[in-house]
Write an enzyme that holds these catalytic residues in place. Structure first.
Site, PDB file in Angstrom:
ATOM      1  N   PHE A  39       0.877  -1.180   0.000  1.00 14.02           N
ATOM      2  CA  PHE A  39       0.000   0.000   0.000  1.00 14.02           C
ATOM      3  C   PHE A  39       0.908   1.222   0.000  1.00 14.02           C
ATOM      4  O   PHE A  39       1.637   1.453   0.974  1.00 14.02           O
ATOM      5  CB  PHE A  39      -0.865  -0.051   1.263  1.00 14.02           C
ATOM      6  CG  PHE A  39      -1.828   1.085   1.437  1.00 14.02           C
ATOM      7  CD1 PHE A  39      -3.062   1.073   0.814  1.00 14.02           C
ATOM      8  CD2 PHE A  39      -1.515   2.158   2.266  1.00 14.02           C
ATOM      9  CE1 PHE A  39      -3.976   2.111   1.008  1.00 14.02           C
ATOM     10  CE2 PHE A  39      -2.413   3.202   2.467  1.00 14.02           C
ATOM     11  CZ  PHE A  39      -3.649   3.171   1.833  1.00 14.02           C
ATOM     12  N   PHE A  53       8.716   4.661   3.192  1.00 12.23           N
ATOM     13  CA  PHE A  53       8.248   3.802   4.298  1.00 12.23           C
ATOM     14  C   PHE A  53       7.235   2.764   3.815  1.00 12.23           C
ATOM     15  O   PHE A  53       6.327   2.388   4.570  1.00 12.23           O
ATOM     16  CB  PHE A  53       7.601   4.628   5.420  1.00 12.23           C
ATOM     17  CG  PHE A  53       8.447   5.716   6.022  1.00 12.23           C
ATOM     18  CD1 PHE A  53       9.827   5.708   5.915  1.00 12.23           C
ATOM     19  CD2 PHE A  53       7.858   6.760   6.737  1.00 12.23           C
ATOM     20  CE1 PHE A  53      10.606   6.708   6.487  1.00 12.23           C
ATOM     21  CE2 PHE A  53       8.619   7.764   7.320  1.00 12.23           C
ATOM     22  CZ  PHE A  53       9.997   7.738   7.190  1.00 12.23           C
ATOM     23  N   ILE A  54       7.333   2.319   2.591  1.00 16.36           N
ATOM     24  CA  ILE A  54       6.315   1.404   2.067  1.00 16.36           C
ATOM     25  C   ILE A  54       6.653  -0.037   2.469  1.00 16.36           C
ATOM     26  O   ILE A  54       7.628  -0.627   1.988  1.00 16.36           O
ATOM     27  CB  ILE A  54       6.167   1.539   0.531  1.00 16.36           C
ATOM     28  CG1 ILE A  54       5.926   3.012   0.160  1.00 16.36           C
ATOM     29  CG2 ILE A  54       5.049   0.629   0.015  1.00 16.36           C
ATOM     30  CD1 ILE A  54       4.771   3.699   0.888  1.00 16.36           C
ATOM     31  N   GLU A  61      -0.971   4.064   9.790  1.00 15.62           N
ATOM     32  CA  GLU A  61      -2.400   4.179   9.437  1.00 15.62           C
ATOM     33  C   GLU A  61      -3.074   5.371  10.110  1.00 15.62           C
ATOM     34  O   GLU A  61      -4.211   5.284  10.574  1.00 15.62           O
ATOM     35  CB  GLU A  61      -3.134   2.873   9.758  1.00 15.62           C
ATOM     36  CG  GLU A  61      -2.700   1.775   8.816  1.00 15.62           C
ATOM     37  CD  GLU A  61      -3.515   0.521   8.957  1.00 15.62           C
ATOM     38  OE1 GLU A  61      -4.748   0.624   8.977  1.00 15.62           O
ATOM     39  OE2 GLU A  61      -2.908  -0.536   9.048  1.00 15.62           O
ATOM     40  N   ALA A  91       4.761  14.263   2.673  1.00 18.47           N
ATOM     41  CA  ALA A  91       3.311  14.094   2.849  1.00 18.47           C
ATOM     42  C   ALA A  91       3.017  12.814   3.627  1.00 18.47           C
ATOM     43  O   ALA A  91       2.879  11.735   3.054  1.00 18.47           O
ATOM     44  CB  ALA A  91       2.621  14.054   1.483  1.00 18.47           C
ATOM     45  N   GLY A  92       2.976  12.957   4.972  1.00 21.00           N
ATOM     46  CA  GLY A  92       2.674  11.814   5.838  1.00 21.00           C
ATOM     47  C   GLY A  92       1.244  11.935   6.329  1.00 21.00           C
ATOM     48  O   GLY A  92       0.308  11.476   5.667  1.00 21.00           O
ATOM     49  N   SER A  93       1.063  12.614   7.469  1.00 18.44           N
ATOM     50  CA  SER A  93      -0.310  12.837   7.958  1.00 18.44           C
ATOM     51  C   SER A  93      -1.090  13.666   6.942  1.00 18.44           C
ATOM     52  O   SER A  93      -2.283  13.457   6.734  1.00 18.44           O
ATOM     53  CB  SER A  93      -0.276  13.576   9.299  1.00 18.44           C
ATOM     54  OG  SER A  93       0.462  12.847  10.241  1.00 18.44           O
ATOM     55  N   GLN A 127       9.111  -2.753  33.087  1.00 18.63           N
ATOM     56  CA  GLN A 127       9.287  -2.293  34.474  1.00 18.63           C
ATOM     57  C   GLN A 127       9.147  -3.456  35.460  1.00 18.63           C
ATOM     58  O   GLN A 127       9.913  -3.563  36.422  1.00 18.63           O
ATOM     59  CB  GLN A 127       8.248  -1.200  34.779  1.00 18.63           C
ATOM     60  CG  GLN A 127       8.517  -0.424  36.050  1.00 18.63           C
ATOM     61  CD  GLN A 127       9.775   0.432  35.959  1.00 18.63           C
ATOM     62  OE1 GLN A 127      10.265   0.712  34.870  1.00 18.63           O
ATOM     63  NE2 GLN A 127      10.313   0.811  37.091  1.00 18.63           N
TER      64      GLN A 127
HETATM   65  C1  LIG Z   1       7.430   1.119  10.017  1.00 15.30           C
HETATM   66  C2  LIG Z   1       6.534   1.948   9.167  1.00 15.30           C
HETATM   67  C3  LIG Z   1       5.829   1.343   8.139  1.00 15.30           C
HETATM   68  C4  LIG Z   1       5.013   2.115   7.310  1.00 15.30           C
HETATM   69  N1  LIG Z   1       4.357   1.518   6.266  1.00 15.30           N
HETATM   70  C5  LIG Z   1       3.668   2.289   5.389  1.00 15.30           C
HETATM   71  C6  LIG Z   1       3.075   1.708   4.219  1.00 15.30           C
HETATM   72  O1  LIG Z   1       3.130   0.492   4.003  1.00 15.30           O
HETATM   73  N2  LIG Z   1       2.438   2.527   3.341  1.00 15.30           N
HETATM   74  C7  LIG Z   1       2.345   3.869   3.540  1.00 15.30           C
HETATM   75  O2  LIG Z   1       1.766   4.544   2.702  1.00 15.30           O
HETATM   76  N3  LIG Z   1       2.894   4.454   4.643  1.00 15.30           N
HETATM   77  C8  LIG Z   1       3.553   3.698   5.562  1.00 15.30           C
HETATM   78  N4  LIG Z   1       4.119   4.272   6.671  1.00 15.30           N
HETATM   79  C9  LIG Z   1       4.016   5.709   6.852  1.00 15.30           C
HETATM   80  C10 LIG Z   1       3.097   6.125   7.985  1.00 15.30           C
HETATM   81  O3  LIG Z   1       1.760   5.933   7.625  1.00 15.30           O
HETATM   82  C11 LIG Z   1       3.442   7.589   8.316  1.00 15.30           C
HETATM   83  O4  LIG Z   1       4.719   7.562   8.946  1.00 15.30           O
HETATM   84  C12 LIG Z   1       2.411   8.251   9.203  1.00 15.30           C
HETATM   85  O5  LIG Z   1       1.216   8.456   8.505  1.00 15.30           O
HETATM   86  C13 LIG Z   1       2.901   9.594   9.758  1.00 15.30           C
HETATM   87  O6  LIG Z   1       3.423  10.406   8.759  1.00 15.30           O
HETATM   88  P1  LIG Z   1       4.872  11.085   8.980  1.00 15.30           P
HETATM   89  O7  LIG Z   1       5.810  10.006   9.366  1.00 15.30           O
HETATM   90  O8  LIG Z   1       5.188  11.878   7.779  1.00 15.30           O
HETATM   91  O9  LIG Z   1       4.691  12.031  10.239  1.00 15.30           O
HETATM   92  P2  LIG Z   1       4.138  13.539  10.232  1.00 15.30           P
HETATM   93  O10 LIG Z   1       2.858  13.600   9.497  1.00 15.30           O
HETATM   94  O11 LIG Z   1       5.229  14.446   9.807  1.00 15.30           O
HETATM   95  O12 LIG Z   1       3.837  13.766  11.775  1.00 15.30           O
HETATM   96  C14 LIG Z   1       4.823  14.180  12.705  1.00 15.30           C
HETATM   97  C15 LIG Z   1       4.118  14.434  14.042  1.00 15.30           C
HETATM   98  O13 LIG Z   1       3.153  15.493  13.885  1.00 15.30           O
HETATM   99  C16 LIG Z   1       1.887  15.051  14.319  1.00 15.30           C
HETATM  100  N5  LIG Z   1       0.827  15.680  13.523  1.00 15.30           N
HETATM  101  C17 LIG Z   1       0.734  15.752  12.177  1.00 15.30           C
HETATM  102  N6  LIG Z   1      -0.394  16.375  11.821  1.00 15.30           N
HETATM  103  C18 LIG Z   1      -1.042  16.703  12.965  1.00 15.30           C
HETATM  104  C19 LIG Z   1      -2.286  17.355  13.277  1.00 15.30           C
HETATM  105  N7  LIG Z   1      -3.109  17.779  12.322  1.00 15.30           N
HETATM  106  N8  LIG Z   1      -2.614  17.520  14.580  1.00 15.30           N
HETATM  107  C20 LIG Z   1      -1.792  17.074  15.575  1.00 15.30           C
HETATM  108  N9  LIG Z   1      -0.616  16.446  15.336  1.00 15.30           N
HETATM  109  C21 LIG Z   1      -0.253  16.262  14.057  1.00 15.30           C
HETATM  110  C22 LIG Z   1       1.907  13.539  14.119  1.00 15.30           C
HETATM  111  O14 LIG Z   1       0.944  12.883  14.934  1.00 15.30           O
HETATM  112  C23 LIG Z   1       3.331  13.217  14.522  1.00 15.30           C
HETATM  113  O15 LIG Z   1       3.405  13.119  15.923  1.00 15.30           O
HETATM  114  C24 LIG Z   1       4.898   3.513   7.542  1.00 15.30           C
HETATM  115  C25 LIG Z   1       5.592   4.099   8.607  1.00 15.30           C
HETATM  116  C26 LIG Z   1       6.398   3.334   9.411  1.00 15.30           C
HETATM  117  C27 LIG Z   1       7.136   4.003  10.543  1.00 15.30           C
END
Ligand SMILES: Cc1cc2nc3c(=O)[nH]c(=O)nc-3n(C[C@H](O)[C@H](O)[C@H](O)COP(=O)(O)OP(=O)(O)OC[C@H]3O[C@@H](n4cnc5c(N)ncnc54)[C@H](O)[C@@H]3O)c2cc1C
Length: 381
Positions: free
Chosen positions: A121, A154-155, A364, A128-130, A337
């Site tokens: 997926f 991170f796929i 997710e 572009a994460g969250s 702990q």
């Molecule tokens: C081991 C692993 C496997 C993964 N596998 C997949 C995969 O198979 N496919 C895929 O598509 N993705 C995958 N991911 C990606 C994962 O879905 C993202 O890491 C996640 O969605 C967060 O995005 P980011 O890492 O860019 O963090 P960011 O979006 O940069 O977030 C950084 C911090 O800011 C906070 N934050 C962001 N927006 C807000 C808001 N509006 N309000 C409050 N707090 C906020 C977040 O909660 C977090 O604490 C994977 C990640 C990991 C670590």
């Protein structure tokens, strides 16, 4: 707990036995070697676990989210890396199952259900994460093809995947409604696997960069209508978040079991540490949280099976994901702990469980994002 059917109870018992006998002995080794466990893929294939949530007409056993959660919870109690394989299979195929054309379903689902195909997926990008909607990947129509350029990170399983459900912008002006979903087959020219990340845990399941350079994808591989892929994917997460939450419950349960067993045998001040009320209260709090998380998970799974597009199911799914994964983090940390200094050592399993729990709060949709979803629903009502 929601009432389970006889088939569900049999599934639970079968997977519990498998987890105890075949998966648990592999967990530490996979963590040490970081190798993708093909033997576990084979085990799941032989036992039909990849097809749990697919209708029988597509080669599955006709179960739903509840059935998948039951299996994933049990698998996670044996080996969380193995649970990632099962949960990843579901996440990578859900879009085809719920939004794909009949032709796409017939072409791909039986091969995913049998375990012949591993899907990935691919949504997240470096910037572009969250905020997935700010993705940069572009798909431009060219006759009967789309030409896709971009980069995903991170796929999970990208290095072993046979197909990708991948998201790219077809109309950047339209933001969320300008993102489409595609099925891309392994080996398509221009599709490359880049950096494989070094991770805290789940080292057998590799998180990889995916590079797309002029990847030509036939129009028939567009999933759903153009511009609807992302909106569909967001709804589909309602069916996959309970699965991640079930994985977290499994992790928390095994951490609790380990802590109880250790507390009964570790002697300090002339008696087992389980005799100290300070330890007893920790164990009791851990058990309360695990049970509460389990109830939320199966309620969310039940609602997702009933109508995954309903607001009720969406909210329950976010609540379950948030609570169960926060619980897993807390309970695995508390288990360390209870073990004291020994808990910090690789010789005992609880430090690995703690590392494994962490990612469930991130994937997710981070737990902050889940809270945003829940709060939005509360304030809308
Ligand atoms: C081991 C692993 C496997 C993964 N596998 C997949 C995969 O198979 N496919 C895929 O598509 N993705 C995958 N991911 C990606 C994962 O879905 C993202 O890491 C996640 O969605 C967060 O995005 P980011 O890492 O860019 O963090 P960011 O979006 O940069 O977030 C950084 C911090 O800011 C906070 N934050 C962001 N927006 C807000 C808001 N509006 N309000 C409050 N707090 C906020 C977040 O909660 C977090 O604490 C994977 C990640 C990991 C670590």
């Amino acid at each position: 707990m929601i009432p389970l059917t006889e088939e569900q109870q049999m599934l639970q018992a079968m997977v519990r036995r498998m987890a105890r006998e075949k998966l648990k002995p592999r967990a530490a080794e996979i963590d040490n070697t970081g190798e993708f466990p093909w033997d576990i893929v084979e085990l799941f294939r032989e036992n039909g676990l990849f097809g749990i949530h697919f209708p029988e007409e597509y080669g599955g056993s006709g179960g739903g989210v509840v059935d998948l959660c039951l299996a994933v919870e049990e698998v996670a109690q044996g080996c969380s890396d193995a649970a990632v394989i099962l949960a990843g299979q579901a996440l990578g195929s859900k879009l085809i199952l719920l939004s794909g054309s009949e032709e796409q379903k017939r072409k791909y689902l039986p091969r995913i259900a049998s375990g012949e195909f591993i899907p990935a997926f691919a949504l997240t990008e470096p910037g572009a994460g969250s905020d997935n909607v700010s993705m940069q990947s572009r798909a431009v129509r060219d006759g009967d093809y789309y030409v896709i350029n971009g980069r995903k990170i991170f796929i999970t399983h990208a290095d072993v995947a046979d197909i990708f459900t991948l998201f790219a912008k077809t109309d950047p002006e339209k933001k969320a409604r300008g993102i489409s979903a595609f099925i891309i087959n392994k080996g398509t020219p221009g599709l490359g696997i880049g950096k494989i990340e070094k991770k805290m845990a789940h080292k057998g399941n590799h998180a990889c960069e995916v590079i797309l350079e002029d990847v030509r994808v036939p129009r028939e591989n567009l999933v759903g209508a153009e511009g609807e892929g992302f909106m569909e994917a967001m709804k589909i997460l309602t069916t996959s978040r309970p699965v991640t939450a079930a994985r977290a419950v499994g992790l928390a349960q095994v951490a609790l079991d380990e802590a109880v067993a250790y507390a009964k045998t570790r002697v300090q001040f002339g008696q087992p540490i389980a005799k100290f009320q300070g330890i007893q209260f920790m164990l009791a709090d851990m058990a309360i949280k695990v049970e509460a998380a389990r109830q939320l998970v199966y309620n969310a799974a039940f609602l997702a099976d009933r109508d995954y597009k309903s607001k009720e199911a969406q909210r329950a799914s976010s609540m379950a994901k948030c609570f169960a994964t926060d619980t897993a983090m807390q309970v695995t940390c508390d288990a360390v702990q209870v073990f004291g200094g020994y808990g910090y050592m690789r010789e005992y399993p609880v430090e690995r469980l703690m590392r494994e729990a962490k990612v469930t709060q991130i994937v997710e949709g981070t737990n902050q994002v889940q809270r945003v979803v829940i709060a939005r629903a509360l304030l809308e009502d």
